[in-house]
Design a protein around this motif. Structure first.
Motif, PDB file in Angstrom:
ATOM      1  N   UNK A   1       0.837  -1.189   0.000  1.00  0.00           N
ATOM      2  CA  UNK A   1       0.000   0.000   0.000  1.00  0.00           C
ATOM      3  C   UNK A   1       0.878   1.246   0.000  1.00  0.00           C
ATOM      4  N   UNK A   2       0.600   2.166  -0.919  1.00  0.00           N
ATOM      5  CA  UNK A   2       1.376   3.392  -1.013  1.00  0.00           C
ATOM      6  C   UNK A   2       0.443   4.576  -1.276  1.00  0.00           C
ATOM      7  N   UNK A   3       0.878   5.743  -0.826  1.00  0.00           N
ATOM      8  CA  UNK A   3       0.145   6.985  -1.058  1.00  0.00           C
ATOM      9  C   UNK A   3       0.937   7.835  -2.040  1.00  0.00           C
ATOM     10  N   UNK A   4       0.267   8.346  -3.054  1.00  0.00           N
ATOM     11  CA  UNK A   4       0.901   9.262  -3.992  1.00  0.00           C
ATOM     12  C   UNK A   4       0.310  10.647  -3.771  1.00  0.00           C
ATOM     13  N   UNK A   5       1.176  11.637  -3.578  1.00  0.00           N
ATOM     14  CA  UNK A   5       0.682  13.001  -3.440  1.00  0.00           C
ATOM     15  C   UNK A   5       1.154  13.844  -4.614  1.00  0.00           C
ATOM     16  N   UNK A   6       0.213  14.597  -5.172  1.00  0.00           N
ATOM     17  CA  UNK A   6       0.533  15.493  -6.278  1.00  0.00           C
ATOM     18  C   UNK A   6       1.178  16.747  -5.714  1.00  0.00           C
ATOM     19  N   UNK A   7       2.361  17.091  -6.215  1.00  0.00           N
ATOM     20  CA  UNK A   7       3.040  18.277  -5.698  1.00  0.00           C
ATOM     21  C   UNK A   7       3.111  19.368  -6.745  1.00  0.00           C
ATOM     22  N   UNK A   8       2.641  20.544  -6.358  1.00  0.00           N
ATOM     23  CA  UNK A   8       2.858  21.768  -7.127  1.00  0.00           C
ATOM     24  C   UNK A   8       3.347  22.827  -6.143  1.00  0.00           C
ATOM     25  N   UNK A   9       4.112  23.777  -6.648  1.00  0.00           N
ATOM     26  CA  UNK A   9       4.606  24.845  -5.776  1.00  0.00           C
ATOM     27  C   UNK A   9       3.496  25.881  -5.623  1.00  0.00           C
ATOM     28  N   UNK A  10       2.520  25.536  -4.806  1.00  0.00           N
ATOM     29  CA  UNK A  10       1.341  26.379  -4.612  1.00  0.00           C
ATOM     30  C   UNK A  10       0.752  26.057  -3.252  1.00  0.00           C
ATOM     31  N   UNK A  11      -0.217  26.862  -2.828  1.00  0.00           N
ATOM     32  CA  UNK A  11      -0.884  26.585  -1.564  1.00  0.00           C
ATOM     33  C   UNK A  11      -1.640  25.258  -1.637  1.00  0.00           C
ATOM     34  N   UNK A  12      -2.238  24.991  -2.794  1.00  0.00           N
ATOM     35  CA  UNK A  12      -2.925  23.721  -2.969  1.00  0.00           C
ATOM     36  C   UNK A  12      -1.967  22.546  -2.882  1.00  0.00           C
ATOM     37  N   UNK A  13      -0.764  22.711  -3.416  1.00  0.00           N
ATOM     38  CA  UNK A  13       0.244  21.662  -3.324  1.00  0.00           C
ATOM     39  C   UNK A  13       0.672  21.414  -1.889  1.00  0.00           C
ATOM     40  N   UNK A  14       0.780  22.487  -1.106  1.00  0.00           N
ATOM     41  CA  UNK A  14       1.116  22.336   0.303  1.00  0.00           C
ATOM     42  C   UNK A  14      -0.008  21.643   1.066  1.00  0.00           C
ATOM     43  N   UNK A  15      -1.264  21.979   0.728  1.00  0.00           N
ATOM     44  CA  UNK A  15      -2.402  21.311   1.358  1.00  0.00           C
ATOM     45  C   UNK A  15      -2.386  19.819   1.054  1.00  0.00           C
ATOM     46  N   UNK A  16      -2.117  19.480  -0.211  1.00  0.00           N
ATOM     47  CA  UNK A  16      -2.087  18.070  -0.606  1.00  0.00           C
ATOM     48  C   UNK A  16      -1.015  17.312   0.163  1.00  0.00           C
ATOM     49  N   UNK A  17       0.175  17.904   0.246  1.00  0.00           N
ATOM     50  CA  UNK A  17       1.257  17.225   0.961  1.00  0.00           C
ATOM     51  C   UNK A  17       0.912  17.052   2.442  1.00  0.00           C
ATOM     52  N   UNK A  18       0.332  18.078   3.059  1.00  0.00           N
ATOM     53  CA  UNK A  18      -0.012  17.991   4.482  1.00  0.00           C
ATOM     54  C   UNK A  18      -1.003  16.862   4.735  1.00  0.00           C
TER      55      UNK A  18
END
Length: 284
Positions: A1-18
């Motif tokens: 089982x693995x989690x993939x997080x989409x990263x962009x240099x944006x506030x939305x990207x930070x929300x996704x990573x968190x």
């Protein structure tokens, strides 16, 4: 089982990573952090004149990734990936399939209310095409320092779509030790409560979902004149809300119908949308 997080240099990207970091720690699943960079085909840069520019872009993206993971470290390692594709969501989906990801986490758009899911073009595309479950982080998730998942809430639609979403709910609940809450929203035109309970119990039996882990009543019925009011009236904690795909979804893929979209716009917690069964499309 693995989690993939989409990263962009944006506030939305930070929300996704968190959100991904929180779920990684809660489920004890390692995380893959993916950023999609334009250029090349099939993962390779083909234009020689672009190589120097692409090198600068890649170095900057890696630096941004390092900064985010440093601010919010996780218990398990985070593997960073750079993907070449002219379409950001397409690159994410391809990578999720290749890595065998169990969950794809994305952030919201630039507009919307804090604490609510705000769909941007990437999130909208993922919700209409992903073959793996997609978790959407509400705006402002980057400020949330809560750990763990206290509950898994499954929104059961009146028309079914229960097998994949109940299966995912069971997996998440077992991974983090959280209780399950099964909710169905009934409008004025819905059957009486006894018929709704009978139908939901049948789904649970067919899904082989045991009573263990279910909160109080096996199925909670929320009666309301409209879907938005029903969602707002419910009590929410630090949890995940799960929705299934619409009946029109292609086999094994995500597609949210109008009812699911109404729920999503009013949810104060992260949403996990689960694709339809590979054998048949069913509706939530």
């Amino acid at each position: 089982m693995r989690i993939l997080t989409a990263f962009t240099h944006s506030l939305g990207g930070q929300d996704a990573y968190a959100l991904a970091a929180r779920l990684s720690d809660a489920f004890s699943w390692p995380m893959d952090m993916v950023s999609v960079v334009r250029g090349g085909t099939h993962g390779a840069i083909t234009e020689g004149s672009d190589i120097a520019y692409q090198d600068v872009v890649l170095q900057q993206v890696v630096q941004w990734m390092d900064e985010v993971t440093h601010v919010r470290p996780t218990a398990l390692p985070v593997t960073k990936h750079l993907r070449y594709n002219d379409s950001f969501p397409e690159g994410l989906i391809e990578t999720a399939v290749e890595l065998g990801s169990s969950l794809l986490v994305a952030g919201g758009g630039r507009h919307g209310l804090t604490g609510r899911v705000s769909l941007g073009s990437i999130g909208q595309t993922l919700l209409n095409a992903s073959p793996v479950p997609v978790a959407l982080a509400p705006r402002g998730t980057r400020f949330d320092r809560e750990a763990g998942v206290e509950r898994i809430t499954v929104m059961l639609g009146e028309s079914g779509g229960w097998q994949p979403v109940l299966g995912a709910a069971r997996t998440y609940a077992q991974a983090c030790g959280a209780p399950l809450r099964l909710v169905t929203v009934a409008t004025r035109d819905s059957p009486d409560d006894a018929r709704i309970i009978e139908r939901a119990e049948k789904w649970l039996d067919e899904a082989r979902l045991t009573v263990d882990g279910l909160e109080g009543e096996r199925v909670i019925i929320v009666r309301s004149g409209d879907m938005g009011s029903a969602v707002v009236s419910m009590d929410w904690t630090h949890e995940l809300a799960l929705l299934g795909s619409a009946r029109l979804a292609r086999k094994g893929l995500l597609f949210l119908g109008p009812t699911a979209n109404k729920i999503m716009r009013n949810l104060p917690v992260p949403l996990v949308a689960v694709p339809s069964a590979a054998e048949s499309g069913e509706e939530t």
